[in-house]
Write an enzyme that holds these catalytic residues in place. Structure first.
Site, PDB file in Angstrom:
ATOM      1  N   THR A  77      80.114 -38.450 -73.961  1.00  0.00           N
ATOM      2  CA  THR A  77      79.331 -37.213 -73.965  1.00  0.00           C
ATOM      3  C   THR A  77      77.878 -37.515 -73.597  1.00  0.00           C
ATOM      4  O   THR A  77      77.288 -36.867 -72.728  1.00  0.00           O
ATOM      5  CB  THR A  77      79.390 -36.542 -75.360  1.00  0.00           C
ATOM      6  OG1 THR A  77      80.752 -36.248 -75.656  1.00  0.00           O
ATOM      7  CG2 THR A  77      78.564 -35.264 -75.396  1.00  0.00           C
ATOM      8  N   THR A 244      67.579 -48.654 -81.116  1.00  0.00           N
ATOM      9  CA  THR A 244      68.073 -49.990 -81.437  1.00  0.00           C
ATOM     10  C   THR A 244      69.553 -50.093 -81.101  1.00  0.00           C
ATOM     11  O   THR A 244      70.333 -49.200 -81.457  1.00  0.00           O
ATOM     12  CB  THR A 244      67.842 -50.282 -82.931  1.00  0.00           C
ATOM     13  OG1 THR A 244      66.440 -50.242 -83.176  1.00  0.00           O
ATOM     14  CG2 THR A 244      68.390 -51.654 -83.314  1.00  0.00           C
ATOM     15  N   CYS A 329      94.988 -20.406 -80.365  1.00  0.00           N
ATOM     16  CA  CYS A 329      95.180 -19.168 -81.106  1.00  0.00           C
ATOM     17  C   CYS A 329      94.148 -19.055 -82.219  1.00  0.00           C
ATOM     18  O   CYS A 329      93.964 -18.003 -82.802  1.00  0.00           O
ATOM     19  CB  CYS A 329      96.592 -19.144 -81.671  1.00  0.00           C
ATOM     20  SG  CYS A 329      97.029 -17.657 -82.533  1.00  0.00           S
TER      21      CYS A 329
END
Ligand SMILES: Cc1ncc(COP(=O)(O)O)c(C=O)c1O
Lengths: 405, 139
Positions: A77, A244, A329
């Site tokens: 991501t 870091t 759903c």
């Protein structure tokens, strides 16, 4: 819980015990390997730095890159964000147009949406019904102000493999950057950045038997690709990503990618035979549809629609199996999988889909049990399904006037 | 998605699954929902001379909560007059099954199915406006 059969390797993989064992050494004081790689003044820092650089080499080796081209991130991501936003903002003076596919992961789609809010323009192309990109349509979508094309290597839902060599030739010839989300392909499909004209490539450790929260971005040096950093601070990773370095995570990703490189060929063969066994096992069921091209596809993935049975109830029936469904759903919109919809699958079939993903620790016994359960539960749910009854009576469901809600 | 025990019970042991002949005069059939939306419920009621629902059947295409809602409704309508059955509200179904907010639409659909089945039955009796069962008796 341990009785549940895990067939959701595309959601995440367990960490390989060999990887976990190595990671542990970089956490406690015991081995003196817990240091901060940015500490230049003592052996703790040096040892940590050495481990980080070894891992960088291991990740680079899987894709035949130079270790200097690998930037550590917190996952695919973040890599997608850094690649797409970073390139868009750096090259904004050259143009403000990007191209991607409607079947991309949300990490790419939502990043593109954000860029639209920042004044960029994005073209979202639909793939062909087999899930693969239409090169002619892609070529036609490239404009003089296009700066970047982002197309994933392997799709997370249907497992189809895009031809990144052909796309790379096209983008390079047009002077457009090419970003590839390879979260689902690393360790499954051979990647060679010296022959594929990819400029930026995102990786995730946890899809490949490494730890969650760890990823990398490949940033080509020749010809050089420039990015605007998205995370500012101490100037780590040549200023591209401050923070870091999580040494144990990095070591885990390195080891996972080393194992992937060594074992990919034999593992793919084994996984393919299991997947084909599963496919053969469910093929005998009536009204079963495979989603996505079956040839250009990773051996790990089987995405099937069981017509007239709703995916979520099927998952509930298959509670002994950990799988995922294209049916949503649970959302207020009742929208089924946008990936399957983009392929032109009807809402009905999209609602009826189940994704099975097989991996390193899947056994033949598990696959056989899965087949047995699927047969039993499909029969049970179809017995409950008014649509199945109507289908069996020869009623064309497309001609029924439904009271949509 | 964590399901309540009651949803799981109805899902695993659905009550009154099946079909009545929808052409029969004393059968009312209600089909609601759409395949594209991910759920379709078909509820059928069999009404006796006294205007009481003496039996019910269902078939449902949908998630576990949709199946459980329709299964529950078949139990609830049995032994009720049409007007009593019409008084069943989606909130009652949702409460009984402890449906989470994202599944409330399943209970709404089940309520719609009751209405549709009763409408169909009343239309068959040549009476689609009546609030009582008088019309049916004279039909
Ligand atoms: C294609 C693809 N891209 C990106 C991601 C996100 O990866 P991460 O969980 O490492 O951020 C995933 C995993 O969900 C994925 O399948």
């Amino acid at each position: 819980m341990s009785k549940t059969i895990y067939l959701d390797y595309s959601a995440t993989t367990p960490v390989d015990p060999r990887v976990a064992e190595k990671m542990c050494r970089y956490l406690t004081a015991e081995y003196g390997l817990f240091g901060n790689p940015a500490s230049r003044s003592h052996s703790f820092g040096w040892a940590a730095e050495e481990a980080v650089e070894e891992a960088r080499q291991q990740v680079a080796a899987l894709i035949n890159a130079d270790p200097k081209e690998i930037v550590w991130t917190s996952g695919a991501t973040e890599s997608d964000n850094l690649a797409i936003k970073g390139a868009a903002h750096f090259y904004a003076k050259k143009g403000k147009h990007l191209i991607t596919l409607t079947t991309e992961h949300k990490a790419v789609l939502d990043t593109c949406r954000q860029l639209e809010r920042d004044g960029f323009e994005v073209t979202y192309l639909d793939p062909r019904p087999d899930g693969l990109v239409d090169l002619d349509r892609l070529a036609a979508a490239i404009r003089p102000d296009t700066i970047l094309v982002s197309i994933m290597h392997v799709n997370n839902e249907i497992g189809v493999i895009q031809d990144i060599d052909a796309i790379g030739q096209l983008t390079r010839s047009k002077g457009v950057l090419f970003h590839v989300d390879a979260a689902q392909s690393a360790g499954k499909v051979p990647i060679d950045v010296t022959t594929s004209q990819v400029d930026l490539m995102s990786f995730s450790a946890h899809k490949c038997y490494g730890p969650k929260g760890m990823g990398a971005l490949y940033v080509r040096r020749k010809p050089r690709v420039r990015l605007e950093a998205q995370m500012h601070g101490g100037g780590h990773e040549r200023g591209l990503r401050s923070g870091t370095l999580p040494v144990h995570q990095i070591v885990g990703m390195g080891e996972a990618f080393r194992l992937a490189r060594e074992e990919m060929a034999s593992e793919n063969e084994r996984v393919r035979s299991l997947r084909d066994r599963l496919l053969a096992g469910v093929s005998g069921i009536e009204e079963v549809y495979i989603n996505g091209d079956m040839e250009r596809r990773v051996p790990h993935n089987l995405n099937v629609s069981f017509n007239f049975v709703e995916g979520e109830s099927l998952m509930m029936a298959l509670k002994e199996l950990a799988v995922s469904s294209g049916s949503a759903c649970t959302s207020a919109s009742l929208e089924p999988s946008y990936v399957l919809r983009a392929l032109g699958r009807s809402d009905e079939l999209a609602h009826s889909s189940i994704r099975f993903t097989i991996g390193r620790f899947t056994t033949e016994t598990e696959v056989d049990r899965a087949i047995e359960l699927i047969h039993e539960k499909i029969a049970k749910l179809r017995e409950l399904s008014p649509l199945w009854e109507m289908f069996k009576e020869g009623i064309d469901l497309d001609n029924v006037k439904w009271a949509a809600h | 998605m964590a399901y309540s025990d009651k949803v799981i019970d109805h899902y695993e042991n659905p009550r009154n699954v099946g079909a009545f002949d929808k052409e029969e005069q004393n059968v009312g059939t209600g089909m609601v929902g759409a395949p594209a939306c991910g759920d379709v419920m078909r509820l059928q009621i069999k009404v006796n001379e006294q205007g009481v629902i003496e039996d019910a059947r269902f078939k449902t295409y949908g998630c576990g909560s949709a199946i459980a809602s329709s299964s529950l409704v078949t139990e609830w309508v049995k032994g009720k007059t049409l007007d009593e059955a019409l008084a069943i509200k989606n909130a009652d179904i949702a409460e009984e099954l402890a449906l989470p907010p994202v599944k409330i639409h399943c209970s709404v659909l089940a309520e719609d199915a009751i209405r549709a089945a009763i409408d169909d039955y009343r239309t068959k009796q040549g009476d689609d406006s009546s609030e009582t069962d008088e019309g049916r008796k004279s039909a």
